[in-house]
Design a protein around this motif. Structure first.
Motif, mmCIF file in Angstrom:
data_model
loop_
_atom_site.group_PDB
_atom_site.id
_atom_site.type_symbol
_atom_site.label_atom_id
_atom_site.label_comp_id
_atom_site.label_asym_id
_atom_site.label_seq_id
_atom_site.Cartn_x
_atom_site.Cartn_y
_atom_site.Cartn_z
ATOM 1 N N ALA A 292 0.830 -1.201 0.000
ATOM 2 C CA ALA A 292 0.000 0.000 0.000
ATOM 3 C C ALA A 292 0.868 1.256 0.000
ATOM 4 N N GLY A 293 1.939 1.236 0.761
ATOM 5 C CA GLY A 293 2.832 2.388 0.797
ATOM 6 C C GLY A 293 3.540 2.619 -0.522
ATOM 7 N N ILE A 294 4.037 1.544 -1.108
ATOM 8 C CA ILE A 294 4.763 1.663 -2.373
ATOM 9 C C ILE A 294 3.844 2.124 -3.490
ATOM 10 N N THR A 295 2.686 1.490 -3.601
ATOM 11 C CA THR A 295 1.786 1.871 -4.694
ATOM 12 C C THR A 295 1.244 3.284 -4.514
ATOM 13 N N ALA A 296 1.045 3.706 -3.278
ATOM 14 C CA ALA A 296 0.609 5.088 -3.046
ATOM 15 C C ALA A 296 1.697 6.057 -3.487
ATOM 16 N N GLU A 297 2.933 5.758 -3.131
ATOM 17 C CA GLU A 297 4.040 6.628 -3.512
ATOM 18 C C GLU A 297 4.214 6.693 -5.027
ATOM 19 N N LEU A 298 4.015 5.560 -5.699
ATOM 20 C CA LEU A 298 4.157 5.513 -7.159
ATOM 21 C C LEU A 298 2.877 5.897 -7.893
ATOM 22 N N ILE B 241 0.061 4.207 -8.115
ATOM 23 C CA ILE B 241 -0.481 3.036 -8.814
ATOM 24 C C ILE B 241 -1.607 2.476 -7.946
ATOM 25 N N PRO B 242 -2.839 2.479 -8.428
ATOM 26 C CA PRO B 242 -3.925 1.929 -7.610
ATOM 27 C C PRO B 242 -3.849 0.402 -7.525
ATOM 28 N N ILE C 154 -9.701 -1.335 -14.366
ATOM 29 C CA ILE C 154 -8.497 -2.149 -14.582
ATOM 30 C C ILE C 154 -8.526 -3.443 -13.763
ATOM 31 N N ALA C 155 -8.569 -3.319 -12.458
ATOM 32 C CA ALA C 155 -8.510 -4.493 -11.581
ATOM 33 C C ALA C 155 -9.535 -4.352 -10.469
ATOM 34 N N LYS D 281 0.195 -18.791 -18.493
ATOM 35 C CA LYS D 281 -1.178 -18.930 -17.994
ATOM 36 C C LYS D 281 -2.136 -17.966 -18.691
ATOM 37 N N GLY D 282 -1.629 -17.253 -19.697
ATOM 38 C CA GLY D 282 -2.507 -16.422 -20.490
ATOM 39 C C GLY D 282 -2.405 -14.925 -20.282
ATOM 40 N N LEU D 283 -1.595 -14.478 -19.343
ATOM 41 C CA LEU D 283 -1.457 -13.032 -19.167
ATOM 42 C C LEU D 283 -0.566 -12.476 -20.272
ATOM 43 N N PRO D 284 -0.992 -11.392 -20.922
ATOM 44 C CA PRO D 284 -0.192 -10.838 -22.011
ATOM 45 C C PRO D 284 1.081 -10.158 -21.503
ATOM 46 N N ALA D 285 2.132 -10.234 -22.301
ATOM 47 C CA ALA D 285 3.394 -9.583 -21.944
ATOM 48 C C ALA D 285 3.215 -8.071 -21.841
ATOM 49 N N SER D 286 2.179 -7.539 -22.476
ATOM 50 C CA SER D 286 1.922 -6.094 -22.448
ATOM 51 C C SER D 286 1.193 -5.638 -21.181
ATOM 52 N N LEU D 287 0.799 -6.563 -20.318
ATOM 53 C CA LEU D 287 0.091 -6.203 -19.092
ATOM 54 C C LEU D 287 1.013 -5.355 -18.209
ATOM 55 N N PRO D 288 0.551 -4.196 -17.724
ATOM 56 C CA PRO D 288 1.415 -3.342 -16.893
ATOM 57 C C PRO D 288 1.912 -4.081 -15.650
ATOM 58 N N ALA D 289 3.174 -3.825 -15.326
ATOM 59 C CA ALA D 289 3.786 -4.445 -14.147
ATOM 60 C C ALA D 289 4.863 -3.513 -13.613
ATOM 61 N N VAL D 290 5.170 -3.656 -12.350
ATOM 62 C CA VAL D 290 6.238 -2.881 -11.741
ATOM 63 C C VAL D 290 6.961 -3.785 -10.742
#
Length: 110
Positions: free
Chosen positions: A24-30, A32-33, A39-40, A90-99
């Motif tokens: 929660a701290g990292i995603t808030a700082e960046l 990223i919800p 999205i999710a 497992k079917g997730l696209p390589a273009s799916l956002p990730a950090v």
């Protein structure tokens, strides 16, 4: 958790201070919800390392592959290449956002 057991076994008094999880701290700082209606719609917290003698955590993570779920994987940098491959298988696209974040919310965050 295991960190508290470790220090208690060495005679160090430990108290729990309520706060927020690192994710929660990292995603808030960046900014990223963890969830976003477009999205999710859920978040799952998993470990990227197994306990000694435990099952491979990447099997559990891959089993939860879902484009509508944010996966938060603690201690997963060492297994990141294998993890990405398994999620894609497992079917997730390589273009799916990730950090990937190391030492989050510290002055040494990478």
């Amino acid at each position: 958790g295991e960190e508290m057991d470790y220090v208690r076994d060495r005679g160090i008094d430990v108290r729990t201070v309520p706060g927020i999880t690192a994710a929660a701290g990292i995603t808030a700082e960046l900014q990223i919800p963890l969830t976003c209606r477009t999205i999710a719609n859920s978040t799952t917290f998993l470990t990227g390392h197994s306990r000694v003698g435990g099952e491979n955590p990447l099997d559990e993570i891959a089993a939860r592959a879902d484009e509508r779920t944010t996966l938060v994987i603690y201690m997963g940098l060492a297994t990141l290449p294998d993890l990405a491959e398994r999620l894609q298988s497992k079917g997730l696209p390589a273009s799916l956002p990730a950090v990937a974040v190391m030492k989050g919310t510290t002055p040494n965050q990478v």
